[in-house]
Design an enzyme around this catalytic site. Structure first.
Site, PDB file in Angstrom:
ATOM      1  N   LYS A 205      -1.893  -0.043  -4.094  1.00  0.00           N
ATOM      2  CA  LYS A 205      -1.915  -1.434  -3.653  1.00  0.00           C
ATOM      3  C   LYS A 205      -0.526  -1.901  -3.248  1.00  0.00           C
ATOM      4  CE  LYS A 205      -6.034  -2.684  -6.293  1.00  0.00           C
ATOM      5  NZ  LYS A 205      -6.617  -3.507  -7.379  1.00  0.00           N
ATOM      6  N   ARG A 241      -7.665   3.168 -12.797  1.00  0.00           N
ATOM      7  CA  ARG A 241      -8.498   3.463 -11.632  1.00  0.00           C
ATOM      8  C   ARG A 241      -7.564   3.896 -10.508  1.00  0.00           C
ATOM      9  NH1 ARG A 241     -10.245   0.583  -7.071  1.00  0.00           N
ATOM     10  NH2 ARG A 241     -12.393   0.998  -6.409  1.00  0.00           N
TER      11      ARG A 241
END
Length: 264
Positions: A205, A241
């Protein structure tokens, strides 16, 4: 101490920000899952609805058509399968196909019927922090994350979902500034102290780009992601994750061996 759980991302979409279009066929998904199993994955997270900025909306039927055939194909080799959805119809179809966990990016607030499905099937639900508006700059971001997640926990309990089936995700990358995300990361122990399993999802991200002074593209953010994985481990998170299962598994196992953990 139990080993940190590694959740491997399997986006069966054409437009996800990092790997869109790579695994949106059953054959490609099956090959990728076999790779992740060999790399030591604990959970496969199947997603059929991209949440990247500027993503295209898909119908419920299309989302089901994306995730169900993949779940049916991988359920005999995947240790556990979660489905990344906020729609009750998709959740039900995925559980019927063989999924074990619901990963709700709207923490039960978009479609409250998803909580009825979770209760009926008696499966875990991951409540990811998200909201329709940004967190204001003049308040502590972690305070707001905790308050919002407590509201979702209360909603779960209203539907009869027990504490042992509730996981929390601070929602890095959703309705937060980069500075707020850094503050939340530094206070992860506060979330862990609530007593629920905490899943950390920072992989590739934009937030991880703030850790180094270069604008790395999504495919070149795995090392930064590993740093957040190890940091999350020290804060007590239950799982991470990630896209790169191999790199994170090796780093976690090496760290936990070094400090004498991971034997549970």
């Amino acid at each position: 101490m139990e080993k940190l759980k590694i959740m491997g991302i399997l986006n069966v979409t054409p437009d996800s920000f990092s790997d869109g279009g790579q695994y949106n066929s059953v054959e490609a998904s099956l090959r990728r899952v076999k790779e992740m199993v060999d790399d030591g994955v604990d959970i496969i997270d199947v997603g059929g609805y991209s949440t990247r900025p500027g993503h295209s909306a898909v119908t419920i039927e299309e989302e089901i058509e994306r995730v169900v055939p993949v779940i049916e194909a991988i359920k005999h080799i995947a240790p556990l399968i979660s489905v990344d959805t906020f729609r009750s119809e998709v959740a039900r179809a995925a559980l019927d196909a063989g999924a074990h966990i619901i990963n709700d990016q709207w923490r039960g607030t978009y479609d409250e019927r998803i909580l009825e499905v979770v209760k009926q099937y008696n499966v875990p639900i991951i409540l990811m922090h998200n909201r329709t508006e940004m967190i204001p700059d003049d308040i502590d971001a972690m305070d707001e994350v905790i308050n919002d997640l407590k509201d979702s926990i209360d909603l779960c309990k209203k539907h009869g979902i027990t504490d042992n089936l509730i996981w929390l995700d601070p929602g890095i990358g959703f309705k937060k500034t980069r500075a707020q995300e850094l503050s939340i990361m530094r206070q992860l122990d506060r979330l862990v102290e609530l007593g629920y399993k905490v899943l950390l999802a920072t992989s590739r991200k934009r937030f991880v780009n703030t850790l180094l002074d270069r604008p790395y593209d999504a495919y070149d953010r795995d090392e930064q992601t590993v740093a957040t994985t190890i940091y999350g481990l020290t804060k007590g998170v239950y799982g991470v994750r990630v896209h790169n299962v191999s790199m994170n598994r090796k780093a976690v196992d090496a760290y936990q061996t070094l400090v004498g953990e991971g034997d549970g």
